[in-house]
Design a protein around this motif. Structure first.
Motif, PDB file in Angstrom:
ATOM      1  N   ASP A  88      14.130  38.964  38.800  1.00 40.08           N
ATOM      2  CA  ASP A  88      14.430  40.135  37.987  1.00 40.08           C
ATOM      3  C   ASP A  88      15.239  41.155  38.775  1.00 40.08           C
ATOM      4  O   ASP A  88      16.201  41.738  38.276  1.00 40.08           O
ATOM      5  N   ARG A  89      14.827  41.399  40.004  1.00 39.13           N
ATOM      6  CA  ARG A  89      15.544  42.376  40.829  1.00 39.13           C
ATOM      7  C   ARG A  89      16.965  41.920  41.105  1.00 39.13           C
ATOM      8  O   ARG A  89      17.907  42.700  41.027  1.00 39.13           O
ATOM      9  N   GLU A  90      17.103  40.621  41.430  1.00 37.34           N
ATOM     10  CA  GLU A  90      18.432  40.107  41.711  1.00 37.34           C
ATOM     11  C   GLU A  90      19.303  40.141  40.470  1.00 37.34           C
ATOM     12  O   GLU A  90      20.499  40.438  40.544  1.00 37.34           O
ATOM     13  N   THR A  91      18.720  39.850  39.314  1.00 37.69           N
ATOM     14  CA  THR A  91      19.477  39.890  38.065  1.00 37.69           C
ATOM     15  C   THR A  91      19.951  41.307  37.764  1.00 37.69           C
ATOM     16  O   THR A  91      21.098  41.528  37.371  1.00 37.69           O
ATOM     17  N   MET A  92      19.086  42.296  37.962  1.00 36.25           N
ATOM     18  CA  MET A  92      19.466  43.680  37.741  1.00 36.25           C
ATOM     19  C   MET A  92      20.574  44.092  38.697  1.00 36.25           C
ATOM     20  O   MET A  92      21.558  44.731  38.313  1.00 36.25           O
ATOM     21  N   GLY A  93      20.436  43.720  39.972  1.00 33.69           N
ATOM     22  CA  GLY A  93      21.469  44.062  40.944  1.00 33.69           C
ATOM     23  C   GLY A  93      22.805  43.450  40.590  1.00 33.69           C
ATOM     24  O   GLY A  93      23.853  44.102  40.694  1.00 33.69           O
ATOM     25  N   ALA A  94      22.800  42.194  40.136  1.00 31.49           N
ATOM     26  CA  ALA A  94      24.036  41.517  39.755  1.00 31.49           C
ATOM     27  C   ALA A  94      24.663  42.186  38.539  1.00 31.49           C
ATOM     28  O   ALA A  94      25.887  42.336  38.456  1.00 31.49           O
ATOM     29  N   ARG A  95      23.821  42.598  37.590  1.00 34.10           N
ATOM     30  CA  ARG A  95      24.349  43.258  36.390  1.00 34.10           C
ATOM     31  C   ARG A  95      24.990  44.588  36.726  1.00 34.10           C
ATOM     32  O   ARG A  95      26.082  44.908  36.249  1.00 34.10           O
ATOM     33  N   VAL A  96      24.333  45.377  37.573  1.00 35.21           N
ATOM     34  CA  VAL A  96      24.870  46.687  37.956  1.00 35.21           C
ATOM     35  C   VAL A  96      26.190  46.507  38.700  1.00 35.21           C
ATOM     36  O   VAL A  96      27.176  47.211  38.434  1.00 35.21           O
ATOM     37  N   TYR A  97      26.216  45.558  39.632  1.00 37.97           N
ATOM     38  CA  TYR A  97      27.454  45.286  40.374  1.00 37.97           C
ATOM     39  C   TYR A  97      28.565  44.872  39.420  1.00 37.97           C
ATOM     40  O   TYR A  97      29.691  45.370  39.502  1.00 37.97           O
ATOM     41  N   ARG A  98      28.251  43.969  38.500  1.00 33.23           N
ATOM     42  CA  ARG A  98      29.256  43.494  37.549  1.00 33.23           C
ATOM     43  C   ARG A  98      29.770  44.630  36.674  1.00 33.23           C
ATOM     44  O   ARG A  98      30.975  44.756  36.426  1.00 33.23           O
ATOM     45  N   ASP A  99      28.857  45.489  36.195  1.00 34.93           N
ATOM     46  CA  ASP A  99      29.255  46.578  35.309  1.00 34.93           C
ATOM     47  C   ASP A  99      30.133  47.592  36.039  1.00 34.93           C
ATOM     48  O   ASP A  99      31.144  48.062  35.494  1.00 34.93           O
ATOM     49  N   LEU A 100      29.752  47.947  37.255  1.00 35.74           N
ATOM     50  CA  LEU A 100      30.552  48.904  38.027  1.00 35.74           C
ATOM     51  C   LEU A 100      31.912  48.306  38.379  1.00 35.74           C
ATOM     52  O   LEU A 100      32.943  48.984  38.318  1.00 35.74           O
ATOM     53  N   ARG A 101      31.908  47.043  38.741  1.00 37.45           N
ATOM     54  CA  ARG A 101      33.156  46.356  39.089  1.00 37.45           C
ATOM     55  C   ARG A 101      34.097  46.334  37.885  1.00 37.45           C
ATOM     56  O   ARG A 101      35.295  46.601  38.009  1.00 37.45           O
ATOM     57  N   SER A 102      33.551  46.016  36.728  1.00 31.54           N
ATOM     58  CA  SER A 102      34.358  45.970  35.508  1.00 31.54           C
ATOM     59  C   SER A 102      34.900  47.350  35.164  1.00 31.54           C
ATOM     60  O   SER A 102      36.047  47.495  34.733  1.00 31.54           O
ATOM     61  N   LEU A 103      34.092  48.374  35.362  1.00 30.62           N
ATOM     62  CA  LEU A 103      34.496  49.748  35.095  1.00 30.62           C
ATOM     63  C   LEU A 103      35.713  50.134  35.934  1.00 30.62           C
ATOM     64  O   LEU A 103      36.674  50.731  35.443  1.00 30.62           O
ATOM     65  N   ILE A 104      35.678  49.758  37.212  1.00 28.48           N
ATOM     66  CA  ILE A 104      36.769  50.089  38.121  1.00 28.48           C
ATOM     67  C   ILE A 104      38.015  49.280  37.777  1.00 28.48           C
ATOM     68  O   ILE A 104      39.127  49.813  37.687  1.00 28.48           O
ATOM     69  N   MET A 105      37.848  47.978  37.566  1.00 27.28           N
ATOM     70  CA  MET A 105      38.986  47.116  37.254  1.00 27.28           C
ATOM     71  C   MET A 105      39.677  47.537  35.969  1.00 27.28           C
ATOM     72  O   MET A 105      40.899  47.422  35.838  1.00 27.28           O
ATOM     73  N   ALA A 106      38.898  48.014  35.010  1.00 27.50           N
ATOM     74  CA  ALA A 106      39.462  48.403  33.715  1.00 27.50           C
ATOM     75  C   ALA A 106      40.079  49.797  33.736  1.00 27.50           C
ATOM     76  O   ALA A 106      40.588  50.265  32.723  1.00 27.50           O
ATOM     77  N   GLY A 107      40.034  50.471  34.889  1.00 25.37           N
ATOM     78  CA  GLY A 107      40.651  51.788  34.981  1.00 25.37           C
ATOM     79  C   GLY A 107      39.909  52.877  34.251  1.00 25.37           C
ATOM     80  O   GLY A 107      40.495  53.858  33.805  1.00 25.37           O
ATOM     81  N   GLN A 108      38.587  52.736  34.113  1.00 29.52           N
ATOM     82  CA  GLN A 108      37.796  53.769  33.443  1.00 29.52           C
ATOM     83  C   GLN A 108      37.470  54.932  34.381  1.00 29.52           C
ATOM     84  O   GLN A 108      36.841  55.902  33.960  1.00 29.52           O
ATOM     85  N   VAL A 109      37.870  54.817  35.627  1.00 27.47           N
ATOM     86  CA  VAL A 109      37.767  55.918  36.589  1.00 27.47           C
ATOM     87  C   VAL A 109      39.143  56.116  37.209  1.00 27.47           C
ATOM     88  O   VAL A 109      39.998  55.236  37.145  1.00 27.47           O
ATOM     89  N   SER A 110      39.354  57.281  37.809  1.00 26.73           N
ATOM     90  CA  SER A 110      40.649  57.607  38.396  1.00 26.73           C
ATOM     91  C   SER A 110      40.522  57.792  39.897  1.00 26.73           C
ATOM     92  O   SER A 110      39.450  58.146  40.402  1.00 26.73           O
ATOM     93  N   PRO A 111      41.609  57.572  40.645  1.00 26.24           N
ATOM     94  CA  PRO A 111      41.573  57.807  42.084  1.00 26.24           C
ATOM     95  C   PRO A 111      41.114  59.238  42.394  1.00 26.24           C
ATOM     96  O   PRO A 111      41.568  60.195  41.769  1.00 26.24           O
ATOM     97  N   GLY A 112      40.198  59.359  43.343  1.00 23.50           N
ATOM     98  CA  GLY A 112      39.674  60.668  43.717  1.00 23.50           C
ATOM     99  C   GLY A 112      38.433  61.084  42.962  1.00 23.50           C
ATOM    100  O   GLY A 112      37.767  62.051  43.342  1.00 23.50           O
TER     101      GLY A 112
END
Length: 235
Positions: free
Chosen positions: A18-42
């Motif tokens: 369960d812990r590993e699954t949660m960690g993988a989901r959070v990593y995947r979601d944050l990674r997708s957020l960055i790749m999709a440009g939902q945040v800006s430099p700075g």
């Protein structure tokens, strides 16, 4: 005692999964957020805010940030604030050159082997992209998401997992900068430049014309990059 030991071990293993699954989901979601440009430099982020947004505790967020910092997608500042890295003009131009080579190869390869099912998904995404443009006041977040899904739908169709992983790494660096293009109410957006390039790319894939697909992708990457370089947002 034997049953108790087995039972305890089993429960412990489930908790770990369960812990590993949660960690993988959070990593995947944050990674997708960055790749999709939902945040800006700075942009500065806090672990507490991210945990609340993701509906999780702070521990898996910390773990995900550590991994993303190692991939140069995030920076952990001395005060433990997390920041989206600033992009320099020189680094942007270097990454763009690499993208043209690697992503160009991916689309050219995809053109030769793309399945009817993959083409149908890409056409649906292009229709969604077109519909968003037709609203008269396109939602930048929607455009950014659809743009990423369209591109990666093609790269996945190339069936080259190692290449896909490298491209994902490039988008982790470039994603936050791409939103300068699609978030702006620029002439490039009103003239539907990206939409035209996507259409040309989709047509080339349908004809299984690899060189034409590569040329259409290059037009998209270069025109977006030229706008970003002109807008003065890079250091």
């Amino acid at each position: 005692m034997g049953l108790g030991g087995v039972s305890g071990g089993g429960i412990g293993a489930l908790d770990k999964v369960d812990r590993e699954t949660m960690g993988a989901r959070v990593y995947r979601d944050l990674r997708s957020l960055i790749m999709a440009g939902q945040v800006s430099p700075g942009d500065r982020l806090t672990i507490r805010t991210l945990a609340a947004a993701l509906g999780t505790s702070m521990m898996p967020v910390r773990d995900a940030i550590t991994r993303l910092a190692a991939e140069q997608a995030l920076e952990v500042l001395p005060n433990r604030t997390v920041r989206v890295p600033i992009m320099t003009r020189a680094r942007f131009e270097e990454v763009r050159t690499i993208r043209l080579m690697l992503e160009g190869h991916a689309v050219e390869t995809a053109a030769g082997i793309v399945t009817p099912e993959a083409l149908a998904r890409l056409r649906a995404l292009h229709e969604e992209f077109t519909a968003e443009h037709n609203t008269g006041d396109p939602d930048p977040a929607a455009l950014i998401r659809i743009n990423k899904d369209f591109h990666f739908g093609i790269y996945e169709a190339a069936a080259m997992p190692a290449l896909l992983q490298i491209i994902e790494g490039l988008w982790l660096q470039i994603g936050p900068v791409l939103n300068f293009d699609l978030r702006s109410k620029s002439k490039r957006l009103s003239e539907r430049v990206a939409l035209r390039h996507h259409g040309d790319l989709l047509d080339a894939l349908g004809r299984r014309d690899g060189p034409a697909a590569r040329a259409a992708l290059a037009g998209d990457i270069v025109s977006a990059g030229d706008f970003i370089l002109r807008c003065g947002s890079l250091v």
